[in-house]
Structures are given as C-alpha cells and as structure tokens.
Design an enzyme around this catalytic site. Sequence first.
Site, PDB file in Angstrom:
ATOM      1  N   GLU A 294     -22.312   5.772 -11.242  1.00 40.10           N
ATOM      2  CA  GLU A 294     -21.572   5.916  -9.976  1.00 40.10           C
ATOM      3  C   GLU A 294     -22.425   6.805  -9.092  1.00 40.10           C
ATOM      4  O   GLU A 294     -22.612   7.982  -9.402  1.00 40.10           O
ATOM      5  CB  GLU A 294     -20.210   6.591 -10.216  1.00 40.10           C
ATOM      6  CG  GLU A 294     -19.332   5.907 -11.239  1.00 40.10           C
ATOM      7  CD  GLU A 294     -18.828   4.558 -10.796  1.00 40.10           C
ATOM      8  OE1 GLU A 294     -18.794   4.319  -9.574  1.00 40.10           O
ATOM      9  OE2 GLU A 294     -18.508   3.742 -11.668  1.00 40.10           O
ATOM     10  N   CYS A 328     -18.793  11.970  -2.394  1.00 42.29           N
ATOM     11  CA  CYS A 328     -19.562  10.727  -2.332  1.00 42.29           C
ATOM     12  C   CYS A 328     -18.928   9.780  -1.328  1.00 42.29           C
ATOM     13  O   CYS A 328     -19.598   8.963  -0.713  1.00 42.29           O
ATOM     14  CB  CYS A 328     -19.637  10.089  -3.705  1.00 42.29           C
ATOM     15  SG  CYS A 328     -18.031   9.911  -4.464  1.00 42.29           S
TER      16      CYS A 328
HETATM   17  P1  NAD Z   1     -27.424  14.938  -9.288  1.00 40.37           P
HETATM   18  O1  NAD Z   1     -27.845  13.517  -9.406  1.00 40.37           O
HETATM   19  O2  NAD Z   1     -28.408  15.909  -8.781  1.00 40.37           O
HETATM   20  O3  NAD Z   1     -26.969  15.478 -10.732  1.00 40.37           O
HETATM   21  C1  NAD Z   1     -25.973  14.840 -11.485  1.00 40.37           C
HETATM   22  C2  NAD Z   1     -26.145  15.187 -12.952  1.00 40.37           C
HETATM   23  O4  NAD Z   1     -27.356  14.627 -13.436  1.00 40.37           O
HETATM   24  C3  NAD Z   1     -26.235  16.676 -13.241  1.00 40.37           C
HETATM   25  O5  NAD Z   1     -25.503  16.944 -14.408  1.00 40.37           O
HETATM   26  C4  NAD Z   1     -27.716  16.893 -13.466  1.00 40.37           C
HETATM   27  O6  NAD Z   1     -28.030  18.006 -14.283  1.00 40.37           O
HETATM   28  C5  NAD Z   1     -28.085  15.610 -14.147  1.00 40.37           C
HETATM   29  N1  NAD Z   1     -29.513  15.261 -14.109  1.00 40.37           N
HETATM   30  C6  NAD Z   1     -30.421  15.609 -13.164  1.00 40.37           C
HETATM   31  N2  NAD Z   1     -31.631  15.056 -13.467  1.00 40.37           N
HETATM   32  C7  NAD Z   1     -31.453  14.347 -14.613  1.00 40.37           C
HETATM   33  C8  NAD Z   1     -32.308  13.537 -15.414  1.00 40.37           C
HETATM   34  N3  NAD Z   1     -33.600  13.351 -15.102  1.00 40.37           N
HETATM   35  N4  NAD Z   1     -31.803  12.952 -16.511  1.00 40.37           N
HETATM   36  C9  NAD Z   1     -30.514  13.104 -16.840  1.00 40.37           C
HETATM   37  N5  NAD Z   1     -29.647  13.863 -16.130  1.00 40.37           N
HETATM   38  C10 NAD Z   1     -30.122  14.477 -15.021  1.00 40.37           C
HETATM   39  O7  NAD Z   1     -26.090  14.930  -8.427  1.00 40.37           O
HETATM   40  P2  NAD Z   1     -25.185  16.171  -7.964  1.00 40.37           P
HETATM   41  O8  NAD Z   1     -25.894  16.952  -6.934  1.00 40.37           O
HETATM   42  O9  NAD Z   1     -24.646  16.878  -9.145  1.00 40.37           O
HETATM   43  O10 NAD Z   1     -23.946  15.406  -7.294  1.00 40.37           O
HETATM   44  C11 NAD Z   1     -23.969  14.880  -6.012  1.00 40.37           C
HETATM   45  C12 NAD Z   1     -24.302  13.403  -6.026  1.00 40.37           C
HETATM   46  O11 NAD Z   1     -23.337  12.693  -6.824  1.00 40.37           O
HETATM   47  C13 NAD Z   1     -24.206  12.763  -4.650  1.00 40.37           C
HETATM   48  O12 NAD Z   1     -25.256  11.846  -4.512  1.00 40.37           O
HETATM   49  C14 NAD Z   1     -22.861  12.037  -4.684  1.00 40.37           C
HETATM   50  O13 NAD Z   1     -22.751  10.962  -3.785  1.00 40.37           O
HETATM   51  C15 NAD Z   1     -22.829  11.584  -6.102  1.00 40.37           C
HETATM   52  N6  NAD Z   1     -21.444  11.313  -6.531  1.00 40.37           N
HETATM   53  C16 NAD Z   1     -21.053  10.015  -6.685  1.00 40.37           C
HETATM   54  C17 NAD Z   1     -19.739   9.735  -7.039  1.00 40.37           C
HETATM   55  C18 NAD Z   1     -19.249   8.324  -7.212  1.00 40.37           C
HETATM   56  O14 NAD Z   1     -18.164   8.141  -7.761  1.00 40.37           O
HETATM   57  N7  NAD Z   1     -19.963   7.311  -6.772  1.00 40.37           N
HETATM   58  C19 NAD Z   1     -18.846  10.784  -7.237  1.00 40.37           C
HETATM   59  C20 NAD Z   1     -19.293  12.092  -7.087  1.00 40.37           C
HETATM   60  C21 NAD Z   1     -20.602  12.347  -6.732  1.00 40.37           C
END
Ligand code: NAD
Length: 530
Positions: A294, A328
């Site tokens: 997502e 998001c």
């Molecule tokens: P992010 O992608 O920076 O991090 C999300 C998670 O991924 C964190 O736990 C992080 O530690 C982990 N992560 C980072 N690099 C990784 C890797 N290489 N391998 C595995 N895991 C890794 O996102 P964020 O800043 O925490 O959240 C904001 C983002 O989430 C925005 O883009 C938002 O649109 C999206 N979001 C989407 C939804 C949806 O339902 N579509 C809902 C909420 C947030």
Amino acid sequence: MTAAPPPPTLQGFANEPVLELRRASVRSSLGPALESLDAALPVRVPVSVGADARTGGGARLQSSDPGAPGRVVAVAEIASVDDVDAAVAEAARGAPAWSRLAPERRAQALISAAAWMRARRLELAALEVRECAKPWREADADVCEAIDYLEYYARGAIALGRGRELLQVPGERNELHYAPRGVVGVISPWNFPLAIPCGMTAAALAVGNTVVLKPAEQSPGLGQRLRDALLAGGVPPAAISLAPGAAETGAALVAHPGVRAIAFTGSLAVGRRIIAQAAQAAPGQRHFKPVIAELGGKNCVIVAADADLDEAIPAIVASAFGYAGQKCSAAARVLVCEPIAPQLLERLAGAVHALAIGQAQELDTDVPPVIEREAMERVGRYAAEAAARGRIAAQAQPPDGEGWLCPATLATDLPDGSPVLEDEIFGPLLAVQSVRDVEAACDAVDGLSYALTGGLFSRDPATVSRVRARTPVGNLYVNRAITGAMVGRQPFGGNRLSGTGLKAGGPDYLLQFVEQRAVCENTMRHGLEV
Ligand code: NAD
C-alpha cells in the site's frame, strides 16, 4: 448447561464510535491522560522473539515528540540480522499450533485484543499525540480504526474458514478452502501508527499466519502497544514477534527465506525496493514471496463549475491540511473549472490564512508539527519551488516555538511537469490549478502514476457518473472530504503505483494472506474393498 454464544459475524460488525470531543467531560479527560502518559515515558521496546525480550545487538533508536523533540517517547532496541533470523524461526515454530486453531478461536483472541485497546483508548491516543504529533481527534480515530480492523478481520476469517461453494456434479465432490501462508513479515509506516500495523497484523493472524512486525522507526512505542494488546487478547507470543529498527531491519525481514509473504505500507520508493528484493529467491527458498504493498498518492480534487463551494472549501481544507497533510489519502492538488477558479482560489486562500498551526495536544490546532526535521525541510523545499516557478496564494505561518512546525501553503500558477504537481510531498502544501472543464481535469488525473484517492465536487449526476467512469483512483469521494476511509464502509487502497494490494478494510483483503487449495474427490463406487 448454557449454549455457547454464536460466533461473531460480519453482519454484526459496527465501527467503533469516536470520542465526542464536543462534550466538556470528554475534553477534560484528555489532559490527565497525557499527564499520566508523560510520567511513564519513555516506552521501552525490546526486540521480542516470541516470549524472549532481547536487547538486540546493542544498538538503539529513540522516537521523540515532533512537537518537543527533546522529549524521548520510546527507546527501542534495534533488531539485528540475527534477531530477525531468530524471530522468523520462532514464528515458523509457532505457526502450526496457531494455524490449527479453529478460526473462531483466533477471532476470539483478536476481539479480546480490541477490547484491551478499547479499555485503554485514551492512553493509546495520548501516545499517538506524543510519538507522532497526532491531534487528539485523529489519534482517537486511529485507535478506533485499529479496533475496527481487529473486529472486522476476525469476523471475515470465520466466514473464509467455511470455504466457498463450487459447482458439484454427480460422481465428484469439489472443495475450495484456504490455508495460511506461514510467516508474514509486516512493515509499517508511522502516520497511522496503530491502525496500519494493526490492520496488516490482524489480517495475517486472523487466517492463521504468524507475524514478525517491524514498526516504523518513528513510532516503535505504538508497535510495542500493538503487541501488548495482541498478547493480552490471547495471541501466543510465538505468533507475534516484534523487530524494531529502520531500513536495515526491514530489509533483513524482506530477504529472509523463511518469510512467506510481506505486508508493507509506506512510500513508493521503499515499496519498489521491497517488491524487487522479494522477487529474488534465496538459495533453497521453495516459495514465491508475494508483497502486499500500500503506497503513496498524489491525490486530486476536481471542482466542477456547478460545485457548492460552501461544501467544497472546508472539505478540501480538511483533506489537505488535516494531520499536516501527512496522510496517504490527503488532497495534494485541486483541479478547478475555469468559471469558478478565481472564486475558489480566493476562498481557499482565506481559509488557509486562518489555519491554526500549533501543538498536537491543543484542541484548536488545525495543523500540527510534521513528523521530523527532514520532513519539515522537504516541505520547505517544495514551497520554495512553488514560489519560484509559480505563486504562493496563501501561507499560514507557525508561531514561534519548538517542534517541527511547518507553514501551511497554498500554491498556484505552477507549470505542467512541476515536481510540486507530481511528487508526493506528504506535508501541508496544496496546489490549485485551473482547468478548462471536467474532462481536462480527468485527463490530468489520468496523467499521473499514482492512483490512490480522488475527489469530485459537482451537483450534476451526469458529471458524477462521467468522473466515476474515467477515474483510475482506488477511492473516489464525491461531494465530501477525501480522507477518513472507514473499515467495512470504504475499503481502502490504490491502483497504478499506489499499491498492489486488495483493499484494506474490505471483504477481499484477507485473500492475500492465504493459499487457495482445491480438492476434487471421485465419489463413484469402484467396488467394495474386502
Ligand atoms: P517509508 O517508506 O519511508 O517507510 C515505511 C516502512 O518501511 C518503515 O517501517 C521503514 O523503516 C521501512 N523501510 C524503509 N526502507 C526499507 C527497506 N529498504 N526494506 C524494508 N523496509 C524498509 O514510509 P513512511 O515515511 O513511514 O510513511 C509515509 C509513506 O507511507 C507515504 O508515502 C504514504 O503515502 C505511505 N502510506 C500509504 C498508505 C496506504 O494505505 N496506501 C497508508 C499510509 C502511508
């Protein structure tokens, strides 16, 4: 003897009611909840490998209050590659017992976890206020959504456990049933710090998988509370391990050959990396590793010439600036039809000027601090780009004071192709563009790679059905705000580069966490065995 109560059903599901903050008695309960939380901080978050609480490899991370960065909210041990290995091994060990339970038994544990949260909702919301600067109203809604996921997926798994009806013909018996995949790695973001990890985890558990959860590095305290709730509800420790950490810990979980599926919510950039990594099978790995992803959005609201602006303006402002635009689903662009563009811009500018930027715990705050310094600087860069290549139509300035407070900005006159119009900024910046008509607005939406949420304001049913037919977005909202999807009512998730998954909080979500198994038995007699 009294008969056992009937199992819960989806028909019996109702959304958890949010707090009635208009009542003085409810408002007066918030301050004491925050005070008692503050007295208990920081939350300690070990690496939890089943029942074993570990100190990890010795490295730690801290989450801090975005409104007062000196306040440490949680101190978490960082799960090393070895810890992730141990957590996956423990989850694999716990999988057979948990998967053999009847769906009703697993459902009972999840529903009890929901009751645990319900009994502590102010305490949990207070932790969201501190750890993620969620204003009370939205922190409470996040707790309610977490409760909803537990209740909804518990019920959905009971229904799924019954299998599906197939065509039967004489001489054969056909069955389709669903088996859990095994160990699921759950990787979550910080912006819905309880609801999102809870939803992914509850779905995986409900259908009999075990979980290793890696919460976001900005919100490990809420990850810990989610695990506390599940254990209190009766989920065995071996079914829910916790691996706090940042990208490296997440990457170790994705790469692990013992993980059978990944449930990820986060940014497009990280999602792409995870999907690519999960496609690489480790030596000896005997399964594909599906990724339920997502991802982000660049969400547009179309305002037709016949729109009711009294309805549109507050809904757009709430969608764009609620939780400082860090959803998001948040509105990032308004595409307004030319005849009413000047009027809409003028009224939106007035509304943006009036926004109150301030601390999350203050009930009159409209725009709380953003999550961290890097986010504040990123939004600042996009605002500078908008000022250089377009025009700032309005800006509300934050008061002096500590925290990652960010101006709320309304930008316009941006050239096509501007990154302000295409990138997910994830902060309080809204761009307004005037378009010839609704068709041109639909063309602009169709030109984007993201397709998460979208909005339309129009009083003409023909316009509504035209936009409905043309839009690629996963969630279209008509004549209302574009955030705030409710479990069971607005199944949520995006298309194109906004995600790969079936919709969260919808009837099909659980299907991603199971394998389908079809059995066909020949029921013709072939003579008697003597
Ligand atoms: P992010 O992608 O920076 O991090 C999300 C998670 O991924 C964190 O736990 C992080 O530690 C982990 N992560 C980072 N690099 C990784 C890797 N290489 N391998 C595995 N895991 C890794 O996102 P964020 O800043 O925490 O959240 C904001 C983002 O989430 C925005 O883009 C938002 O649109 C999206 N979001 C989407 C939804 C949806 O339902 N579509 C809902 C909420 C947030």
